[in-house]
Design a protein around this motif. Structure first.
Motif, PDB file in Angstrom:
ATOM      1  N   ASP A  35       1.327  -1.060  -0.172  1.00  9.42           N
ATOM      2  CA  ASP A  35       0.048  -0.211   0.134  1.00  9.42           C
ATOM      3  C   ASP A  35       0.444   1.448   0.557  1.00  9.42           C
ATOM      4  N   ARG A  36       1.788   1.111   0.597  1.00 11.21           N
ATOM      5  CA  ARG A  36       2.298   2.497   0.898  1.00 11.21           C
ATOM      6  C   ARG A  36       3.474   2.908  -0.321  1.00 11.21           C
ATOM      7  N   ARG A  40       2.918   5.728  -2.822  1.00 14.97           N
ATOM      8  CA  ARG A  40       4.307   6.732  -3.121  1.00 14.97           C
ATOM      9  C   ARG A  40       4.125   6.906  -4.755  1.00 14.97           C
ATOM     10  N   THR A  41       4.573   5.626  -5.305  1.00 14.53           N
ATOM     11  CA  THR A  41       4.797   5.197  -7.043  1.00 14.53           C
ATOM     12  C   THR A  41       3.370   6.112  -7.274  1.00 14.53           C
ATOM     13  N   GLY A  42       2.236   5.951  -6.802  1.00 12.34           N
ATOM     14  CA  GLY A  42       0.943   6.962  -7.659  1.00 12.34           C
ATOM     15  C   GLY A  42       0.877   8.747  -7.626  1.00 12.34           C
ATOM     16  N   PHE A  45       3.512   9.533  -9.580  1.00  7.66           N
ATOM     17  CA  PHE A  45       3.534   9.313 -11.564  1.00  7.66           C
ATOM     18  C   PHE A  45       2.442  10.377 -11.385  1.00  7.66           C
ATOM     19  N   THR A  46       1.219  10.767 -10.774  1.00  6.74           N
ATOM     20  CA  THR A  46       0.870  11.986 -10.676  1.00  6.74           C
ATOM     21  C   THR A  46       0.606  13.227 -10.903  1.00  6.74           C
ATOM     22  N   GLY A  47       2.041  13.250  -9.764  1.00  6.51           N
ATOM     23  CA  GLY A  47       2.620  14.813 -10.003  1.00  6.51           C
ATOM     24  C   GLY A  47       3.870  14.818 -11.313  1.00  6.51           C
TER      25      GLY A  47
END
Length: 330
Positions: A35-36, A40-42, A45-47
């Motif tokens: 989950d963590r 963090r990866t999401g 990527f979104t940023g």
């Protein structure tokens, strides 16, 4: 056979994947690592995906805001320019008012001579006439205010001139410096009389009809004598700068300088007699009759004797008797 083997391998892979997924899921429920990691990866990527769009949005907003701000700045500058011009005009007006205060205070302190009244007038024009040949000014007082031709024009410093022409509401004042101007004057110290003649702009006055026996000193103040029937006695006019004794003439040659620049006068007084009389003031007590402007001082002759001249002559024998045929006893 081959197809059945394929199904078995697919089922085996599915089972293995399901077992692996359930194992990871169970493990993630216990530890939360996946989950963590996903969070963090999401976020990263979104940023990275949204950052260029946000930059483009900020740039667009900045350009629009800058344009609007420039418009506002231009309008503000125009308003400030108007305010500056208004302040400059107000400053000039206040400076002019401040400069006029001492001049107006001197006017308020002016007191006309006895039997004369004074009224303040404003100069509204200069050098009148088709060619501007006369040294004159136009003032805002006229016949409707009780003034006529030859009314004296003065300021506290001295004589400015006299009224040349009048209309109901305005008057032309012939300046003291004009070549057509004549004023009867006398020395403030030695009381010697003369006629002061204008010499023109920036020129000295000529003093005419100064008796050769009279005393006139360089630096002596000249005042109105009142003998011209126009000006009251005792107003300052000019100051003597040159006196020359003649060789053969009956009159001295003299010149005087103005006490002030009559062309710079902005306000003045017009004088009028309270009694409306026409008699001039005399130097020695007010007995002289009025004379035309610019006329030389009159010579007072002794009165003729009432007795005939022949009766004043002595007789031939020195006895002083009257001629024969006359009754000496009368």
């Amino acid at each position: 056979m081959t197809r059945r083997s394929g199904y078995k391998r697919a089922a085996l892979v599915f089972v293995l994947v399901l077992i692996g997924y359930l194992s990871l899921y169970t493990w993630n429920l216990k530890t939360g690592i996946l989950d963590r990691l996903a969070t963090r990866t999401g976020l990263e990527f979104t940023g990275h995906v949204l950052l260029p769009g946000e930059w483009a949005r900020q740039q667009a907003l900045g350009l629009w805001s800058g344009y609007v701000d420039l418009v506002d700045v231009r309008e503000e500058n125009e308003r400030l320019h108007l305010v500056v011009h208004e302040l400059i005009s107000e400053n000039v007006r206040l400076r002019e008012q401040a400069a006029s205060v001492p001049r107006l205070e001197r006017l308020l302190g002016f007191a006309p001579a006895e039997n004369w009244t004074a009224r303040a007038a404003r100069v509204i024009g200069q050098k009148l006439g088709p060619t501007g040949a006369l040294g004159s000014v136009l003032v805002d007082l006229g016949e409707a205010h009780g003034f006529a031709n030859d009314a004296p024009a003065v300021i506290p410093e001295g004589v400015v001139g006299r009224v040349l022409r009048t209309s109901p509401n305005y008057s032309t004042v012939l300046l003291l410096t004009d070549q057509n101007s004549r004023v009867a004057v006398m020395g403030s110290e030695n009381r010697t009389t003369a006629i002061l003649s204008g010499g023109g702009p920036d020129e000295l006055f000529d003093l005419k009809y100064v008796p050769v026996s009279g005393t006139l000193s360089v630096g002596e103040l000249l005042v109105t004598s009142g003998l011209d029937g126009i000006f009251p006695k005792g107003l300052p006019v000019a100051r003597v700068v040159r006196v020359e004794q003649p060789d053969v003439s009956l009159f001295q040659s003299a010149q005087a300088e103005p006490l002030f620049d009559v062309r710079g006068v902005e306000e003045l007084f017009l004088l009028a007699r309270l009694d409306g009389g026409e008699a001039a003031e005399d130097i020695d007590g007010g007995q002289a009759a009025a004379r035309p402007m610019g006329a030389p001082p009159e010579v007072q002759l002794p009165p003729e004797p009432d007795v005939p001249i022949m009766e004043q002559l002595p007789s031939g024998d020195g006895s002083g008797s009257a001629p024969e045929g006359r009754d000496n006893g009368g």
